[in-house]
Design a protein around this motif. Structure first.
Motif, mmCIF file in Angstrom:
data_model
loop_
_atom_site.group_PDB
_atom_site.id
_atom_site.type_symbol
_atom_site.label_atom_id
_atom_site.label_comp_id
_atom_site.label_asym_id
_atom_site.label_seq_id
_atom_site.Cartn_x
_atom_site.Cartn_y
_atom_site.Cartn_z
ATOM 1 N N SER A 104 0.828 -1.206 0.000
ATOM 2 C CA SER A 104 0.000 0.000 0.000
ATOM 3 C C SER A 104 0.865 1.260 0.000
ATOM 4 O O SER A 104 0.494 2.269 -0.603
ATOM 5 N N GLU A 107 1.901 1.777 -3.562
ATOM 6 C CA GLU A 107 0.775 2.258 -4.355
ATOM 7 C C GLU A 107 0.522 3.738 -4.074
ATOM 8 O O GLU A 107 0.295 4.521 -5.003
ATOM 9 N N ARG A 110 3.102 5.683 -5.909
ATOM 10 C CA ARG A 110 2.824 5.712 -7.334
ATOM 11 C C ARG A 110 1.736 6.744 -7.654
ATOM 12 O O ARG A 110 1.879 7.565 -8.557
#
Length: 124
Positions: A104, A107, A110
């Motif tokens: 997570s 992510e 990103r």
């Protein structure tokens, strides 16, 4: 050399762990309820070995010091068995990363880069 600068060799770590396990044996012999701890330690050691095999295999694929065949010979198993052990270890690594929130976090990183219009420069 300060304590922080000292590197503990793998053989020292293994010797310390063996001494620890002998103490656990004494405790379990005097109180069999402590056998549950030995089961937990055995499972932790099994998972540690699988994760280490997965990481060693990844290093081998990336040109590391040992090939998959050499890892197999060290373990006394076939290359196919190494690949099977690597798959189990990889699953454990992914589970561990998920538990720690690494997936997570990556992510979120990103998404933040996309939102900022900044190109990914380093993966890892």
């Amino acid at each position: 050399m300060s304590r922080r600068d000292r590197v503990t060799e793998p053989a020292e770590l293994a010797a310390n762990l063996v001494r620890f396990l002998r103490r656990m044996e004494d405790h379990a012999a005097s109180d069999p309820a402590n056998l549950v701890y030995i089961d937990e330690l055995a499972e932790a050691l099994r998972e540690t070995k699988l994760r280490a095999i997965a990481r060693a295999g990844r290093a081998a694929r990336e040109g590391g010091d040992y090939s998959i065949g050499e890892i197999g010979r060290i373990l006394g198993v076939s290359k196919q068995a190494v690949h099977q052990l690597m798959a189990k270890g990889k699953a454990l690594l992914e589970e561990q990363r998920a538990r720690l929130g690494v997936v997570s976090l990556r992510e979120r990183r990103r998404v933040r880069l996309v939102e900022a219009g900044v190109r990914e420069r380093k993966v890892g």
